[in-house]
Design a protein around this motif. Structure first.
Motif, PDB file in Angstrom:
ATOM      1  N   VAL A   1       0.807  -1.226   0.000  1.00 27.97           N
ATOM      2  CA  VAL A   1       0.000   0.000   0.000  1.00 27.97           C
ATOM      3  C   VAL A   1       0.838   1.272   0.000  1.00 27.97           C
ATOM      4  CG1 VAL A   1      -1.882  -1.189   1.180  1.00 27.97           C
ATOM      5  CG2 VAL A   1      -0.189   0.065   2.526  1.00 27.97           C
ATOM      6  N   LEU A   2       2.113   1.193   0.364  1.00 26.58           N
ATOM      7  CA  LEU A   2       2.928   2.402   0.382  1.00 26.58           C
ATOM      8  C   LEU A   2       3.093   2.956  -1.032  1.00 26.58           C
ATOM      9  CD1 LEU A   2       5.785   1.557   2.918  1.00 26.58           C
ATOM     10  CD2 LEU A   2       3.965   3.246   3.186  1.00 26.58           C
ATOM     11  N   PRO A   3       3.055   4.301  -1.183  1.00 23.42           N
ATOM     12  CA  PRO A   3       3.221   4.892  -2.512  1.00 23.42           C
ATOM     13  C   PRO A   3       4.620   4.626  -3.069  1.00 23.42           C
ATOM     14  CG  PRO A   3       3.276   6.589  -0.815  1.00 23.42           C
ATOM     15  CD  PRO A   3       2.866   5.331  -0.138  1.00 23.42           C
ATOM     16  N   ARG A   4       4.671   4.412  -4.390  1.00 20.97           N
ATOM     17  CA  ARG A   4       5.944   4.145  -5.055  1.00 20.97           C
ATOM     18  C   ARG A   4       6.629   5.456  -5.428  1.00 20.97           C
ATOM     19  NH1 ARG A   4       4.333  -0.393  -3.001  1.00 20.97           N
ATOM     20  NH2 ARG A   4       4.846  -2.277  -4.141  1.00 20.97           N
ATOM     21  N   THR A   5       7.938   5.466  -5.252  1.00 17.78           N
ATOM     22  CA  THR A   5       8.749   6.604  -5.662  1.00 17.78           C
ATOM     23  C   THR A   5       9.780   6.115  -6.664  1.00 17.78           C
ATOM     24  OG1 THR A   5       8.467   7.716  -3.536  1.00 17.78           O
ATOM     25  CG2 THR A   5      10.301   8.437  -4.905  1.00 17.78           C
ATOM     26  N   TRP A   6       9.808   6.794  -7.856  1.00 16.36           N
ATOM     27  CA  TRP A   6      10.725   6.415  -8.923  1.00 16.36           C
ATOM     28  C   TRP A   6      11.800   7.484  -9.041  1.00 16.36           C
ATOM     29  CZ3 TRP A   6       9.246   1.921 -11.714  1.00 16.36           C
ATOM     30  CH2 TRP A   6       7.968   1.456 -11.413  1.00 16.36           C
ATOM     31  N   THR A   7      13.018   7.080  -9.281  1.00 21.17           N
ATOM     32  CA  THR A   7      14.115   8.036  -9.425  1.00 21.17           C
ATOM     33  C   THR A   7      14.870   7.784 -10.716  1.00 21.17           C
ATOM     34  OG1 THR A   7      15.645   6.613  -8.195  1.00 21.17           O
ATOM     35  CG2 THR A   7      14.415   8.247  -6.922  1.00 21.17           C
ATOM     36  N   SER A   8      15.368   8.895 -11.285  1.00 20.65           N
ATOM     37  CA  SER A   8      16.198   8.819 -12.482  1.00 20.65           C
ATOM     38  C   SER A   8      17.344   9.792 -12.315  1.00 20.65           C
ATOM     39  CB  SER A   8      15.375   9.171 -13.735  1.00 20.65           C
ATOM     40  OG  SER A   8      16.172   9.039 -14.897  1.00 20.65           O
ATOM     41  N   THR A   9      18.507   9.472 -12.870  1.00 22.14           N
ATOM     42  CA  THR A   9      19.715  10.265 -12.650  1.00 22.14           C
ATOM     43  C   THR A   9      20.347  10.636 -13.979  1.00 22.14           C
ATOM     44  OG1 THR A   9      20.153   9.145 -10.555  1.00 22.14           O
ATOM     45  CG2 THR A   9      22.005  10.309 -11.576  1.00 22.14           C
ATOM     46  N   ALA A  10      20.716  11.927 -14.074  1.00 20.28           N
ATOM     47  CA  ALA A  10      21.469  12.438 -15.225  1.00 20.28           C
ATOM     48  C   ALA A  10      22.829  12.900 -14.726  1.00 20.28           C
ATOM     49  CB  ALA A  10      20.729  13.585 -15.894  1.00 20.28           C
ATOM     50  N   ALA A  11      23.902  12.529 -15.432  1.00 22.37           N
ATOM     51  CA  ALA A  11      25.258  12.911 -15.052  1.00 22.37           C
ATOM     52  C   ALA A  11      25.718  14.070 -15.923  1.00 22.37           C
ATOM     53  CB  ALA A  11      26.207  11.725 -15.186  1.00 22.37           C
ATOM     54  N   VAL A  12      26.217  15.143 -15.268  1.00 25.08           N
ATOM     55  CA  VAL A  12      26.641  16.357 -15.983  1.00 25.08           C
ATOM     56  C   VAL A  12      28.125  16.581 -15.717  1.00 25.08           C
ATOM     57  CG1 VAL A  12      26.353  18.843 -16.202  1.00 25.08           C
ATOM     58  CG2 VAL A  12      24.359  17.373 -15.801  1.00 25.08           C
ATOM     59  N   LEU A  13      28.898  16.713 -16.803  1.00 21.27           N
ATOM     60  CA  LEU A  13      30.312  17.057 -16.684  1.00 21.27           C
ATOM     61  C   LEU A  13      30.431  18.573 -16.610  1.00 21.27           C
ATOM     62  CD1 LEU A  13      33.338  16.320 -16.750  1.00 21.27           C
ATOM     63  CD2 LEU A  13      33.203  16.472 -19.251  1.00 21.27           C
ATOM     64  N   VAL A  14      31.019  19.083 -15.531  1.00 19.78           N
ATOM     65  CA  VAL A  14      31.141  20.532 -15.312  1.00 19.78           C
ATOM     66  C   VAL A  14      32.529  20.975 -15.782  1.00 19.78           C
ATOM     67  CG1 VAL A  14      31.008  22.396 -13.623  1.00 19.78           C
ATOM     68  CG2 VAL A  14      29.602  20.339 -13.329  1.00 19.78           C
ATOM     69  N   THR A  15      32.569  21.957 -16.691  1.00  7.43           N
ATOM     70  CA  THR A  15      33.837  22.488 -17.209  1.00  7.43           C
ATOM     71  C   THR A  15      33.911  23.980 -16.917  1.00  7.43           C
ATOM     72  OG1 THR A  15      32.846  22.923 -19.375  1.00  7.43           O
ATOM     73  CG2 THR A  15      33.890  20.770 -19.043  1.00  7.43           C
ATOM     74  N   THR A  16      35.102  24.541 -17.135  1.00  6.70           N
ATOM     75  CA  THR A  16      35.244  25.990 -16.955  1.00  6.70           C
ATOM     76  C   THR A  16      34.525  26.694 -18.103  1.00  6.70           C
ATOM     77  OG1 THR A  16      37.331  25.930 -18.187  1.00  6.70           O
ATOM     78  CG2 THR A  16      37.450  25.760 -15.791  1.00  6.70           C
ATOM     79  N   THR A  17      33.836  27.772 -17.761  1.00  2.00           N
ATOM     80  CA  THR A  17      33.062  28.497 -18.777  1.00  2.00           C
ATOM     81  C   THR A  17      33.931  29.430 -19.599  1.00  2.00           C
ATOM     82  OG1 THR A  17      32.530  30.250 -17.198  1.00  2.00           O
ATOM     83  CG2 THR A  17      31.000  28.389 -17.350  1.00  2.00           C
ATOM     84  N   GLY A  18      35.101  29.834 -19.048  1.00  2.00           N
ATOM     85  CA  GLY A  18      35.943  30.792 -19.761  1.00  2.00           C
ATOM     86  C   GLY A  18      35.587  32.220 -19.432  1.00  2.00           C
ATOM     87  N   ALA A  19      34.531  32.424 -18.670  1.00  2.00           N
ATOM     88  CA  ALA A  19      34.109  33.787 -18.365  1.00  2.00           C
ATOM     89  C   ALA A  19      34.944  34.388 -17.263  1.00  2.00           C
ATOM     90  CB  ALA A  19      32.641  33.807 -17.962  1.00  2.00           C
ATOM     91  N   THR A  20      35.506  33.577 -16.398  1.00  2.04           N
ATOM     92  CA  THR A  20      36.331  34.068 -15.293  1.00  2.04           C
ATOM     93  C   THR A  20      37.655  33.340 -15.326  1.00  2.04           C
ATOM     94  OG1 THR A  20      35.375  32.434 -13.798  1.00  2.04           O
ATOM     95  CG2 THR A  20      34.346  34.604 -13.853  1.00  2.04           C
ATOM     96  N   SER A  21      38.629  33.939 -14.747  1.00  2.00           N
ATOM     97  CA  SER A  21      39.950  33.327 -14.741  1.00  2.00           C
ATOM     98  C   SER A  21      40.333  32.798 -13.365  1.00  2.00           C
ATOM     99  CB  SER A  21      41.021  34.340 -15.208  1.00  2.00           C
ATOM    100  OG  SER A  21      40.996  35.479 -14.360  1.00  2.00           O
ATOM    101  N   THR A  22      39.618  33.211 -12.310  1.00  3.43           N
ATOM    102  CA  THR A  22      39.926  32.751 -10.949  1.00  3.43           C
ATOM    103  C   THR A  22      38.616  32.416 -10.234  1.00  3.43           C
ATOM    104  OG1 THR A  22      39.854  35.002 -10.057  1.00  3.43           O
ATOM    105  CG2 THR A  22      41.994  34.164 -10.781  1.00  3.43           C
ATOM    106  N   SER A  23      38.743  31.561  -9.227  1.00  2.00           N
ATOM    107  CA  SER A  23      37.586  31.213  -8.396  1.00  2.00           C
ATOM    108  C   SER A  23      38.107  30.657  -7.082  1.00  2.00           C
ATOM    109  CB  SER A  23      36.688  30.167  -9.067  1.00  2.00           C
ATOM    110  OG  SER A  23      37.376  28.953  -9.231  1.00  2.00           O
ATOM    111  N   SER A  24      37.254  30.696  -6.072  1.00  3.94           N
ATOM    112  CA  SER A  24      37.646  30.148  -4.774  1.00  3.94           C
ATOM    113  C   SER A  24      37.793  28.640  -4.895  1.00  3.94           C
ATOM    114  CB  SER A  24      36.607  30.501  -3.708  1.00  3.94           C
ATOM    115  OG  SER A  24      35.355  29.978  -4.060  1.00  3.94           O
ATOM    116  N   VAL A  25      38.676  28.098  -4.081  1.00  5.09           N
ATOM    117  CA  VAL A  25      38.953  26.681  -4.147  1.00  5.09           C
ATOM    118  C   VAL A  25      38.235  25.979  -2.998  1.00  5.09           C
ATOM    119  CG1 VAL A  25      40.739  24.913  -4.104  1.00  5.09           C
ATOM    120  CG2 VAL A  25      41.169  27.132  -5.200  1.00  5.09           C
TER     121      VAL A  25
END
Length: 547
Positions: free
Chosen positions: A43-67
């Motif tokens: 009787v418990l409600p079902r929960t379905w999950t799906s996952t998308a993997a995203v590769l994060v790259t530098t955008t080129g808009a900035t040259s520095t960022s906090s580490v």
């Protein structure tokens, strides 16, 4: 009786009794937990999950960022990026992509982001109530995150280009002004102004190159490396988790119920239980209920039973024994009758006195190796009713005098040299110690009886004079022998001869349930075993407990 055992610490066998005696509760708890778990999973409600993997790259808009502590690229902080996936802008873009007007906070709660160690990958998981909705949500959030990141980078570039263009315009204006001043000047002033014009020209060139460089930047927010798939099975609920949890709770509940029952309602199953809960010794623990019908009596059981009765008779001082019902009057009558018959078989005169006879159908035990009849004498209400219980055992007649008080006072009982077995009624004069003072007394307790009920039922003054011998413990009967006319009949029955008893044994067993108890054949068939048991019989100086 000594009640100090009630406050004593848990004995060593307590947990064994909880498991062994409460196995039905434990198994019931397990079964109940299994059923509840199966129903809950269904009787418990079902929960379905799906996952998308995203590769994060530098955008080129900035040259520095906090580490950050999990950043693997000096210009990308994955902890920050994971938080941006659930930002208001990304949620709004995802809702627009999905074409949904759901509450943003509710939708944001359905998104989770994981960052695999030593990678620049975000795993965006979306939970929904259907496989298709889960797949669409994961894809929408992955694309919305990339679009938001691209938009932010492009806006940053546009802002920087605008700033540089403003600076370039000012530099060109300043260069033009300096050129006019240099043309009008002469001498040393003209030389100095020409140097300023050259510097302004260099600034304009640098700014123009910077604007061109910014405009040529290609924004790369990242890309989806694993598209979200339609899930094959729900992520929640998990069958093993739900059913296993309910099963464990059911087992725990069964154990607690068994432990509670064992503490709140201790039962007298074994001789050790009687001693522990009541403080009374067990004089005889019968191997079988004396009123239980057995169509195929076992010789070993009969020998054990006969030894138990003989041991009790040998320990009775004087000429009387009071039998008190601990929990069931019918069981006390059964024990008293069986004991009386066993004593009579040893050729000792015995008189069985019944204080309260419930009726003609009262189950009463007879010796399992005799054929007997009971004939009552006529009596008026309020007068003693006497009878003669006569049977055959080992080729000899056995006689037991039976007395039903029939409402008469105990003082009307005539004196006799025979061993008198007084079976008390549920609430009668025999419970009064004034009537039985000094008479040895045994309490009949059925195996499995409630210890607290026994303690509450027995008068506390019992045994004050040392006359309480202890307890006769016996199993509860599965079937009791109803003697029909034996204890209820007033007609004179003809005592069968020895030859008749031998020839009519099979017929009696088929027509009267007591005949199976009264058949002499099992003992006769095993006469050769008497020598084997002779030594054991001679050693019976103390009561023997058989359980």
């Amino acid at each position: 009786m000594d009640d100090s055992h009630l406050s004593a610490p848990v004995d060593a066998g307590y947990y064994r009794r909880v498991l062994v005696r409460g196995w039905r509760l434990v198994i019931g708890g397990v079964v109940l937990g299994l059923v509840v778990g199966a129903v809950a999973f269904a009787v418990l409600p079902r929960t379905w999950t799906s996952t998308a993997a995203v590769l994060v790259t530098t955008t080129g808009a900035t040259s520095t960022s906090s580490v950050g502590e999990r950043t693997t690229d000096e210009e990308v902080n994955l902890d920050t990026e994971a938080q941006l996936v659930k930002s208001a802008e990304v949620v709004d873009r995802a809702l627009t992509e999905l074409g949904s007007d759901a509450d943003p906070s509710t939708v944001a709660a359905q998104v989770s982001v994981q960052v695999p160690a030593n990678t620049t990958v975000l795993e965006i998981t979306y939970a929904a109530d259907s496989p298709e909705a889960a797949q669409a949500g994961a894809s929408a959030f992955a694309q919305a995150y990339l679009d938001s990141r691209r938009s932010v980078a492009e806006d940053d570039i546009d802002q920087r280009v605008q700033t540089l263009q403003d600076q370039l315009e000012q530099a060109r204006t300043e260069q033009t002004s300096l050129q006019r001043q240099a043309a009008a000047a002469s001498g040393a002033d003209a030389t100095a102004l020409q140097a300023e014009v050259a510097a302004a020209a260099a600034t304009v060139t640098d700014l123009a190159q910077s604007v061109a460089s910014l405009k040529s930047i290609l924004v790369t927010p990242g890309r989806v490396i694993n598209e979200a798939d339609v899930p094959d099975s729900p992520a929640q609920p998990q069958a093993a988790l739900v059913i296993g949890s309910c099963l464990a709770l059911g087992l725990l509940g069964g154990l607690l119920a068994s432990a509670w029952r064992e503490r709140s309602r201790p039962r007298l199953v074994e001789a050790s239980d009687v001693t522990r809960e009541t403080g009374l010794p067990v004089r005889v623990a019968l191997p079988a209920h004396p009123a239980e019908v057995r169509t195929e009596p076992e010789f070993a059981s009969e020998v054990t039973l006969a030894r138990a009765w003989r041991a009790l008779a040998d320990d009775v001082p004087g000429t009387s024994l009071v039998v008190l019902p601990g929990d069931a009057h019918a069981d006390a009558v059964a024990v008293g009758a069986a004991f009386s018959w066993s004593v009579a078989r040893s050729t000792r005169p015995v008189r069985l006195v019944l204080e309260a006879l419930a009726g003609d159908d009262l189950p009463v035990a007879l010796d399992e190796t005799a054929a007997a009849t009971l004939v009552w004498d006529a009596a008026e209400p309020g007068e003693l009713r006497t009878g003669r219980w006569t049977g055959v055992a080992r080729g000899s007649e056995v006689h037991v005098e039976v007395v039903d008080l029939h409402g008469a006072p105990l003082s009307d009982l005539p004196t006799s040299d025979a061993l008198t077995v007084l079976v008390a009624g549920p609430e009668g004069a025999l419970w009064d110690t004034d009537h039985t003072e000094g008479s040895p007394t045994v309490v009949v307790v059925s195996s499995g009886a409630d210890a607290r009920a026994i303690q509450a039922h027995l008068p506390s003054e019992l045994g004050a004079d040392g006359s309480l011998m202890g307890v006769v413990l016996h199993p509860r009967p599965s079937t009791r022998a109803t003697l029909g006319g034996v204890l209820g009949s007033t007609d004179a029955d003809t005592l069968p001869t020895n030859a008749d008893a031998d020839t009519d044994a099979d017929t009696d067993a088929a027509t009267d349930p007591s005949a199976a108890l009264l058949d002499e054949e099992p003992i006769e068939a095993h006469e050769e075993h008497e020598d084997v048991h002779e030594d054991a019989r001679e050693d019976e100086a103390e009561p023997v407990a058989h359980g």
